[in-house]
Scaffold this active site. Sequence first.
Site, PDB file in Angstrom:
ATOM      1  N   ASN A 198       9.706  -4.113 -10.395  1.00 59.35           N
ATOM      2  CA  ASN A 198       9.131  -3.332 -10.646  1.00 59.35           C
ATOM      3  C   ASN A 198       9.950  -3.217 -12.301  1.00 59.35           C
ATOM      4  O   ASN A 198      10.760  -2.832 -12.493  1.00 59.35           O
ATOM      5  CB  ASN A 198       9.670  -1.644 -10.461  1.00 59.35           C
ATOM      6  CG  ASN A 198       8.779  -0.559 -11.379  1.00 59.35           C
ATOM      7  OD1 ASN A 198       7.708  -1.155 -12.134  1.00 59.35           O
ATOM      8  ND2 ASN A 198       9.044   0.438 -10.745  1.00 59.35           N
ATOM      9  N   TRP A 199       9.069  -3.679 -13.789  1.00 59.56           N
ATOM     10  CA  TRP A 199      10.090  -4.444 -14.802  1.00 59.56           C
ATOM     11  C   TRP A 199       9.859  -3.006 -15.532  1.00 59.56           C
ATOM     12  O   TRP A 199      10.550  -2.927 -16.654  1.00 59.56           O
ATOM     13  CB  TRP A 199       9.358  -5.174 -15.563  1.00 59.56           C
ATOM     14  CG  TRP A 199       9.815  -6.884 -14.859  1.00 59.56           C
ATOM     15  CD1 TRP A 199      10.091  -7.090 -14.037  1.00 59.56           C
ATOM     16  CD2 TRP A 199       9.372  -8.005 -15.744  1.00 59.56           C
ATOM     17  NE1 TRP A 199      10.822  -8.490 -13.070  1.00 59.56           N
ATOM     18  CE2 TRP A 199       9.490  -8.888 -14.172  1.00 59.56           C
ATOM     19  CE3 TRP A 199       8.201  -8.623 -16.583  1.00 59.56           C
ATOM     20  CZ2 TRP A 199       9.208 -10.217 -14.412  1.00 59.56           C
ATOM     21  CZ3 TRP A 199       8.064  -9.640 -16.920  1.00 59.56           C
ATOM     22  CH2 TRP A 199       8.590 -10.754 -15.443  1.00 59.56           C
ATOM     23  N   LYS A 200       9.036  -2.416 -15.155  1.00 58.74           N
ATOM     24  CA  LYS A 200       9.346  -0.738 -16.409  1.00 58.74           C
ATOM     25  C   LYS A 200       8.650  -1.101 -17.425  1.00 58.74           C
ATOM     26  O   LYS A 200       8.477  -2.211 -17.472  1.00 58.74           O
ATOM     27  CB  LYS A 200      10.531   0.078 -15.866  1.00 58.74           C
ATOM     28  CG  LYS A 200      10.664   0.335 -13.820  1.00 58.74           C
ATOM     29  CD  LYS A 200      11.646   1.695 -14.042  1.00 58.74           C
ATOM     30  CE  LYS A 200      11.704   1.453 -12.807  1.00 58.74           C
ATOM     31  NZ  LYS A 200      12.577   2.612 -12.445  1.00 58.74           N
TER      32      LYS A 200
ATOM     33  N   HIS B  67       4.243   5.520  -9.011  1.00 59.54           N
ATOM     34  CA  HIS B  67       5.907   5.701  -9.601  1.00 59.54           C
ATOM     35  C   HIS B  67       6.657   7.814  -9.769  1.00 59.54           C
ATOM     36  O   HIS B  67       5.627   8.437 -10.769  1.00 59.54           O
ATOM     37  CB  HIS B  67       6.109   4.940 -10.982  1.00 59.54           C
ATOM     38  CG  HIS B  67       7.526   4.807 -10.372  1.00 59.54           C
ATOM     39  ND1 HIS B  67       8.127   5.102 -10.768  1.00 59.54           N
ATOM     40  CD2 HIS B  67       7.968   4.040  -9.907  1.00 59.54           C
ATOM     41  CE1 HIS B  67       9.383   4.728 -10.960  1.00 59.54           C
ATOM     42  NE2 HIS B  67       9.347   3.790 -10.095  1.00 59.54           N
TER      43      HIS B  67
ATOM     44  N   GLU C 150       8.187   8.485 -11.935  1.00 59.87           N
ATOM     45  CA  GLU C 150       8.334   8.114 -13.424  1.00 59.87           C
ATOM     46  C   GLU C 150       6.401   8.369 -14.075  1.00 59.87           C
ATOM     47  O   GLU C 150       7.542   9.311 -15.050  1.00 59.87           O
ATOM     48  CB  GLU C 150       9.002   7.080 -14.053  1.00 59.87           C
ATOM     49  CG  GLU C 150      10.454   7.019 -14.435  1.00 59.87           C
ATOM     50  CD  GLU C 150      10.961   5.656 -13.873  1.00 59.87           C
ATOM     51  OE1 GLU C 150      10.129   4.370 -14.643  1.00 59.87           O
ATOM     52  OE2 GLU C 150      12.281   5.161 -13.182  1.00 59.87           O
TER      53      GLU C 150
ATOM     54  N   GLU D  78      10.765   5.732  -2.580  1.00 62.20           N
ATOM     55  CA  GLU D  78      11.538   6.148  -3.541  1.00 62.20           C
ATOM     56  C   GLU D  78      12.093   7.666  -3.663  1.00 62.20           C
ATOM     57  O   GLU D  78      11.478   8.317  -4.365  1.00 62.20           O
ATOM     58  CB  GLU D  78      10.744   5.262  -4.571  1.00 62.20           C
ATOM     59  CG  GLU D  78      10.318   4.099  -4.817  1.00 62.20           C
ATOM     60  CD  GLU D  78      10.173   3.283  -6.300  1.00 62.20           C
ATOM     61  OE1 GLU D  78      10.884   2.186  -5.630  1.00 62.20           O
ATOM     62  OE2 GLU D  78       9.944   4.586  -6.463  1.00 62.20           O
TER      63      GLU D  78
ATOM     64  N   GLY E 217      17.555   4.672 -10.183  1.00 56.68           N
ATOM     65  CA  GLY E 217      18.195   4.066 -11.340  1.00 56.68           C
ATOM     66  C   GLY E 217      19.426   4.970 -11.748  1.00 56.68           C
ATOM     67  O   GLY E 217      20.510   4.778 -12.512  1.00 56.68           O
TER      68      GLY E 217
ATOM     69  N   SER F 122      17.459   1.447  -6.045  1.00 58.47           N
ATOM     70  CA  SER F 122      18.907   1.072  -6.769  1.00 58.47           C
ATOM     71  C   SER F 122      19.316  -0.179  -5.339  1.00 58.47           C
ATOM     72  O   SER F 122      20.218  -0.199  -5.144  1.00 58.47           O
ATOM     73  CB  SER F 122      20.191   2.269  -6.216  1.00 58.47           C
ATOM     74  OG  SER F 122      19.776   3.177  -7.979  1.00 58.47           O
TER      75      SER F 122
ATOM     76  N   GLY G 209      13.911  -2.073  -9.103  1.00 58.24           N
ATOM     77  CA  GLY G 209      13.905  -1.665 -11.127  1.00 58.24           C
ATOM     78  C   GLY G 209      14.901  -2.939 -11.669  1.00 58.24           C
ATOM     79  O   GLY G 209      14.649  -3.980 -11.831  1.00 58.24           O
ATOM     80  N   GLY G 210      16.406  -2.195 -11.694  1.00 55.90           N
ATOM     81  CA  GLY G 210      17.184  -2.531 -12.251  1.00 55.90           C
ATOM     82  C   GLY G 210      17.056  -4.421 -12.100  1.00 55.90           C
ATOM     83  O   GLY G 210      17.838  -5.059 -12.804  1.00 55.90           O
TER      84      GLY G 210
HETATM   85  P1  PGA Z   1      16.069   0.501  -9.618  1.00 55.94           P
HETATM   86  O1  PGA Z   1      14.482   1.922  -9.802  1.00 55.94           O
HETATM   87  O2  PGA Z   1      15.773  -0.267  -8.514  1.00 55.94           O
HETATM   88  O3  PGA Z   1      16.360   0.577 -10.727  1.00 55.94           O
HETATM   89  O4  PGA Z   1      16.785   1.780  -9.019  1.00 55.94           O
HETATM   90  C1  PGA Z   1      13.626   1.205  -8.874  1.00 55.94           C
HETATM   91  C2  PGA Z   1      11.939   1.436  -8.726  1.00 55.94           C
HETATM   92  O5  PGA Z   1      12.328   2.856 -10.328  1.00 55.94           O
HETATM   93  O6  PGA Z   1      11.473   1.852  -8.303  1.00 55.94           O
END
Ligand code: PGA
Length: 256
Positions: A9-11, A99, A101, A171, A177, A217, A238-239
Amino acid sequence: MRKQIAAANWKMNLTYQQAEKLLDEILGADIVLKNHQLTIFSVPYPYLLMTRSEVEEEFNGNYKVAAQNCHHKKNGAYTGEVSAEMLHSLNINYCIIGHSERREYNAESNALLAEKVNICLDHFITPIFCCGEPLQAREAGVQNDYVAVQLRESLFHLPADKIRTIIIAYEPIWAIGTGKTATTEQAQEIHRHLRSVIAAHYGAAVADEIPVLYGGSVKANNAKELFSCPDVDGGLVGGAALVAADFIEIIKALKQ
Ligand code: PGA
């Protein structure tokens, strides 16, 4: 075996040039996925076509592309929005829905997400449906009820032959994050719970088919342990998905 999935997930990260370079590096690792394994790149809208053409050249079709969101209406006067129909017309077959967010910053409710799930399925797009509890719910010990409500209100209107085609990502918001990961015990326990909630409504056979990914994470150094849990079918990342070497390790950590 259920599908085992490494989903990036590049966001809202990376320029176009950085995105091309990252894809080149990851695909250049030449990881040949098994039939039950998938890698999915969830990228910003402007990069969908480029990503699709990059992964199309790959091996056995087990590298896929996803959008990170779509609108809940079919079409119309919604300036700046992107519809499921548009994604389908670009041959994009996956989309992240709900998601945390988007739930937080765009006030997406469980009811709205049910509409998004429907419109995706109407356009042959597999929703990667996200659920997960905030820290207060975890601290109060009510995480199981919290995620069950999310499933019920956004997914349980679907008939069995539809819900069996989707992907779920658990999640926990406190782990996204933050560098804080759920322990393998916490992940396995709630993934099994999610499956049992689905089984209670649709039967065990349906519940057994649905991949449930862990997100929050996931890193190169914890992916293998998390993915080894019987009810964890890969990750939404994500990251660590923004660093080629790390995401390559995460793909390699999928159950064989
Ligand atoms: P993260 O993000 O791996 O940076 O914690 C995961 C996500 O929000 O899908």
